[in-house]
Every structure is written in C-alpha cells, then in structure tokens.
Design an enzyme around this catalytic site. Structure first.
Site, mmCIF file in Angstrom:
data_model
loop_
_atom_site.group_PDB
_atom_site.id
_atom_site.type_symbol
_atom_site.label_atom_id
_atom_site.label_comp_id
_atom_site.label_asym_id
_atom_site.label_seq_id
_atom_site.Cartn_x
_atom_site.Cartn_y
_atom_site.Cartn_z
ATOM 1 N N SER A 285 13.614 -56.047 -1.507
ATOM 2 C CA SER A 285 12.152 -56.156 -1.612
ATOM 3 C C SER A 285 11.815 -56.734 -2.982
ATOM 4 O O SER A 285 12.563 -56.515 -3.944
ATOM 5 C CB SER A 285 11.523 -54.773 -1.479
ATOM 6 O OG SER A 285 10.178 -54.795 -1.906
ATOM 7 N N TYR A 298 11.441 -46.085 -4.396
ATOM 8 C CA TYR A 298 11.619 -47.235 -3.488
ATOM 9 C C TYR A 298 12.047 -48.464 -4.296
ATOM 10 O O TYR A 298 13.027 -49.126 -3.947
ATOM 11 C CB TYR A 298 10.302 -47.516 -2.749
ATOM 12 C CG TYR A 298 10.394 -48.700 -1.818
ATOM 13 C CD1 TYR A 298 11.029 -48.581 -0.589
ATOM 14 C CD2 TYR A 298 9.869 -49.946 -2.181
ATOM 15 C CE1 TYR A 298 11.130 -49.673 0.269
ATOM 16 C CE2 TYR A 298 9.968 -51.034 -1.331
ATOM 17 C CZ TYR A 298 10.600 -50.893 -0.112
ATOM 18 O OH TYR A 298 10.717 -51.976 0.716
HETATM 19 N N1 NAP Z 1 7.236 -54.713 5.583
HETATM 20 C C1 NAP Z 1 7.213 -54.939 4.286
HETATM 21 O O1 NAP Z 1 6.141 -55.184 3.684
HETATM 22 C C2 NAP Z 1 8.525 -54.958 3.523
HETATM 23 C C3 NAP Z 1 8.515 -55.593 2.280
HETATM 24 C C4 NAP Z 1 9.705 -55.631 1.555
HETATM 25 C C5 NAP Z 1 10.850 -55.059 2.077
HETATM 26 N N2 NAP Z 1 10.828 -54.445 3.289
HETATM 27 C C6 NAP Z 1 12.080 -53.845 3.780
HETATM 28 O O2 NAP Z 1 12.358 -54.340 5.059
HETATM 29 C C7 NAP Z 1 13.191 -53.430 5.755
HETATM 30 C C8 NAP Z 1 12.667 -53.278 7.165
HETATM 31 O O3 NAP Z 1 11.371 -52.712 7.113
HETATM 32 P P1 NAP Z 1 10.210 -53.194 8.083
HETATM 33 O O4 NAP Z 1 9.179 -53.852 7.273
HETATM 34 O O5 NAP Z 1 10.762 -53.913 9.237
HETATM 35 O O6 NAP Z 1 9.628 -51.774 8.475
HETATM 36 P P2 NAP Z 1 9.581 -51.031 9.892
HETATM 37 O O7 NAP Z 1 8.852 -51.876 10.877
HETATM 38 O O8 NAP Z 1 9.052 -49.673 9.593
HETATM 39 O O9 NAP Z 1 11.104 -50.944 10.334
HETATM 40 C C9 NAP Z 1 11.998 -50.085 9.706
HETATM 41 C C10 NAP Z 1 13.249 -49.976 10.541
HETATM 42 O O10 NAP Z 1 14.161 -49.076 9.907
HETATM 43 C C11 NAP Z 1 14.552 -48.096 10.838
HETATM 44 N N3 NAP Z 1 14.845 -46.820 10.180
HETATM 45 C C12 NAP Z 1 14.014 -46.123 9.359
HETATM 46 N N4 NAP Z 1 14.614 -45.002 8.989
HETATM 47 C C13 NAP Z 1 15.828 -44.962 9.595
HETATM 48 C C14 NAP Z 1 16.914 -44.048 9.579
HETATM 49 N N5 NAP Z 1 16.854 -42.891 8.923
HETATM 50 N N6 NAP Z 1 18.015 -44.354 10.290
HETATM 51 C C15 NAP Z 1 18.086 -45.499 10.990
HETATM 52 N N7 NAP Z 1 17.098 -46.409 11.031
HETATM 53 C C16 NAP Z 1 15.980 -46.137 10.332
HETATM 54 C C17 NAP Z 1 13.363 -47.972 11.783
HETATM 55 O O11 NAP Z 1 13.770 -47.506 13.055
HETATM 56 P P3 NAP Z 1 13.563 -45.998 13.601
HETATM 57 O O12 NAP Z 1 12.266 -45.496 13.086
HETATM 58 O O13 NAP Z 1 13.595 -46.187 15.080
HETATM 59 O O14 NAP Z 1 14.746 -45.241 13.089
HETATM 60 C C18 NAP Z 1 12.951 -49.411 11.918
HETATM 61 O O15 NAP Z 1 13.742 -50.055 12.864
HETATM 62 C C19 NAP Z 1 13.178 -52.141 4.947
HETATM 63 O O16 NAP Z 1 14.397 -52.009 4.261
HETATM 64 C C20 NAP Z 1 12.033 -52.341 3.969
HETATM 65 O O17 NAP Z 1 12.270 -51.647 2.770
HETATM 66 C C21 NAP Z 1 9.678 -54.381 4.032
#
Ligand code: NAP
Length: 401
Positions: A285, A298
C-alpha cells in the site's frame, strides 16, 4: 563496486545499445540540460526549434516545459520499456527529423544548409524507423504470463476486491488458480464463474490466514500443485487510535500481513527456484511509504511487505523468480468500509491488477496511478518524515467513520 555494477546491469538490461544511449540522452536532457535552459539561460538568449520553426525569447521559454515533459517521458518510457512508447517515440522522432530537415535550409540556406538539412533528416528518420521496429521491446509484446510462469497461481484474499481481480486476470491468461480466503460462498461463486468463463481449473481453500493453522491448512491443500505465482494479497485495515483498537484485531493484522506472506513465500519459493521460474507478488500500500497515525500498524505492516519484497527482488535475481510489491492508493473495494473509514472513490481494482501484472518482471515495486505515485513520493522523499506524519494524521482524522 559490485553493487554499482549489478545495479547498472539491471538499469541497462534488455535494451539494444542504441536504445540505452537514447535513454541516457533523454535523462541528461530531462535532469540537466532543460532545467538549466529553463531556469538559468537569459530569456533573450533562448532558442527553441519546433517542427523546423525557430522560436526565440519568451516564446522559446514558454515552449521549454513541453520539451522537458517529452524528455522526462522518454527517459521514463525507455527505462520502464513502457508500451505507450510505441508508436509515440517513433512519431516524435520523425517530427524532429522533419524539423532537422527544414530548419538549416530556412535559417542558413545555401548548399551548406541543404546538406545539413538532408543529413539531419536522414539520421533522425533512421532513428524513427529503428524506434518503429523496436515495438517488441515495449511491454505489451512480452511473452504471456502463462509462458513465463508455467504452473498454478495462488491468490490469498481471493474472495473479493483486488484478489478477485488478480484471480480473474490470471485465469484470463489461461492460468489455473487456487483461491484462498475465509468466506466460502464468495470463493465458490467466483471459482464457478472463472472456470466457466476461462476454462481453467480453480481450487478453493477456505482458511483464516491470520492463524498458523490456517497457513498450514493452505500449504497442505496446495502441496500437490506446481505453484508458480504466489499473490500475497489478503489484508484488512483498522482505522483509529492504536490504544483503543482491539488487541486481537491488531495481532491478526500482523499475522496476516507479515506472518502469512513470510510462511507462504518460504514454503513455496524452493520449488519455484528448482523449476527456474516463478513470481511472488505482495499487495502492499502507499501507506507503507510513510508513518500514518490512526492507521499506524497498517502502515508499518505494509512497510514490512515493501522492504521484504524489495529485498527478495534483489536476492532472487538470476533465479528466474520475479518479485513485485504493488502499492495501491485508495481502491474501490470493501477495504475502507471494513477498516472503519468513510467510503472514498478510488482506482478500480481491475486497473491496479493490470498495472501490477504489467510491471511484474520489470521492477520491484509499483505505485499504480500517477496521482498516488506523486503523493507517495512527495511525502516520502520531499517532505520531512515528521511533517508527512502530521499531515497524514489530519487526513485520516477526517476519514474516520
Ligand atoms: N482497497 C484499498 O484502498 C487498498 C489500498 C492499498 C492496499 N490495499 C491492500 O489490498 C489488499 C486487498 O484488499 P482489498 O482492497 O481487496 O480489500 P477487500 O475487498 O476487503 O479484500 C480483502 C481480502 O482479504 C481476505 N482476508 C481478510 N482477512 C483474511 C484472513 N484472516 N484470512 C484470509 N483471507 C482474509 C478477504 O476475504 P475473507 O473476508 O473472505 O477472508 C478478502 O478476500 C490488502 O492487503 C489491502 O491492504 C487495499
């Protein structure tokens, strides 16, 4: 000395010598000559030639930022071998060839002017032809992901958001995928859809990767598969004051963002190294580039992923394994809602994933989107760290639900 040599080898690898020379020329113009021309040279002495027409004085000064942008884009485009370089680099150089042909004839005249004009036109037109024929050097024309990393992909956090789009994009390349997360119905629905749409195999593994048992369960479930792409993507945010955040949630974040990627990478890399190919991705991120009060753990966990990935990128060079940390800014997923932040409009996840897969094998980290790139680099490189931290605190204060 060896470090400098290896770094230079990385910078100049994969391009013919003439293209490396052009890259160095563009960098010289962007970082040295044009800034000097713009800031130091008196307006009265300024001269700029555009398509053979000479501009002087204030008109020349006015046109310099455009030349600056072109050289900067050229240096960056050659360095990254960006796909937009074709055909634009060739078209631009051809426009220079026209200018080089016209300018000496109009402003000097005579046989000398004509001779210089013809020579200038021919040399630059030849360069334009070289650039036109250099299309395979620019990114859109690399071997497919499936050819570069034959085997299966494992995507953690594959039940939604960025992970879902990684799975879709990899499957669209004909790569069979393992999808891992906790919400089984979402995983099964995506798996069915992808199997039908792309004709690849998809295996679903339900596991909580914030626990050691969950990681072990996942590793056991893929033990029979040749995993050649590991996408360490699962993650979540927890906005708010550190001391007021639930301790179990904080521990789960460290385990999920740091422990799980370390364990999975450590377990799967040896087989990739033996096969001589593989890809390791981390969804970091831009928060990992600086201190972020009210999102401190985070940011720290994402900084961990960035440094871990960038270290492995160099450590694994020459083994056939590519490592990339993609560092998105705000992306349109469930992330903000689950983190306790106000919903914000961000990059579409499909775009983040496309940029990451394009950058894989070329660089160690990527901030998709020019605005996020600018913000992250300004905060991390131009502003004192403490000032950046205070600004981030104010931004996140406003974002809290
Ligand atoms: N969206 C943003 O603005 C943003 C910005 C920068 C970085 N990121 C990074 O992008 C990555 C993906 O996030 P996203 O934006 O796609 O958010 P998201 O839509 O909330 O997806 C998060 C994913 O992680 C899984 N997950 C969460 N906790 C888990 C656990 N304990 N065990 C296994 N799986 C788990 C969730 O699945 P389940 O709930 O089904 O387990 C879901 O598939 C993350 O690492 C986040 O830090 C996101």
């Amino acid at each position: 000395m060896a470090a400098l040599r290896d770094w230079l080898n990385c910078v100049f690898a994969g391009r013919p010598a003439w293209m490396n020379a052009l890259m160095v020329f563009c960098a010289f113009m962007a970082f040295v000559y044009v800034p000097w021309d713009f800031f130091v040279k008196p307006v009265a002495e300024d001269q700029e030639v555009w398509l053979g027409v000479m501009f002087t004085g204030a008109a020349a000064k006015f046109g310099e930022p455009l030349h600056w942008a072109i050289y900067a884009a050229g240096a960056h485009g050659f360095y990254r071998k960006s796909h937009w370089m074709w055909p634009w680099a060739s078209i631009y150089v051809f426009s220079v060839a026209i200018g080089m042909g016209i300018w000496p004839v109009v402003y000097h005249g005579g046989a000398v002017g004509l001779g210089v004009g013809v020579l200038g036109f021919v040399l630059f037109a030849l360069l334009a032809v070289l650039l036109w024929r250099a299309q395979p050097h620019f990114s859109a024309h690399r071997a497919s992901l499936r050819d570069r990393y034959p085997g299966w992909a494992l995507v953690t956090g594959g039940s939604g958001g960025i992970g879902e789009y990684f799975a879709r994009a990899l499957a669209a390349e004909g790569i069979s995928c393992v999808l891992c997360a906790r919400r089984e119905p979402l995983l099964e629905a995506l798996a069915d859809e992808v199997r039908r749409a792309e004709g690849v195999e998809v295996r679903v593994v339900v596991a909580d990767l914030a626990s050691a048992e969950g990681v072990e369960h996942l590793l056991a479930a893929v033990a029979d598969l040749p995993i050649s792409i590991l996408v360490n993507n699962a993650g979540f945010g927890a906005a708010g004051a550190f001391v007021e955040t639930d301790g179990d949630r904080l521990n789960a974040m460290v385990a999920l963002h740091c422990g799980a990627p370390v364990a999975l990478s450590h377990a799967l890399l040896p087989a990739m190294r033996e096969r001589g190919n593989g890809a390791l991705l981390f969804t970091g991120s831009i928060a990992g580039r600086q201190a972020v009060p009210l999102h401190g753990l985070y940011a720290a966990s994402k900084a961990f992923q960035l440094l871990f990935g960038e270290s492995l990128h160099v450590e694994l060079r020459g083994s056939g394994i590519d490592v990339l940390v993609v560092e998105p800014g705000v992306t349109d997923t469930e992330f903000q809602k689950l983190a306790g932040e106000r919903p914000l409009r961000g990059e579409p996840p499909a775009r983040v994933v496309a940029a990451a897969l394009d950058a894989l094998g070329r660089q160690s980290s990527l901030i998709p989107g020019w605005w996020d790139w600018l913000r992250a680099n300004a905060a991390a490189r131009l502003v004192p760290r403490r000032v950046a931290a205070f600004v981030a605190r104010d931004v996140f204060q406003r974002r809290l639900l």
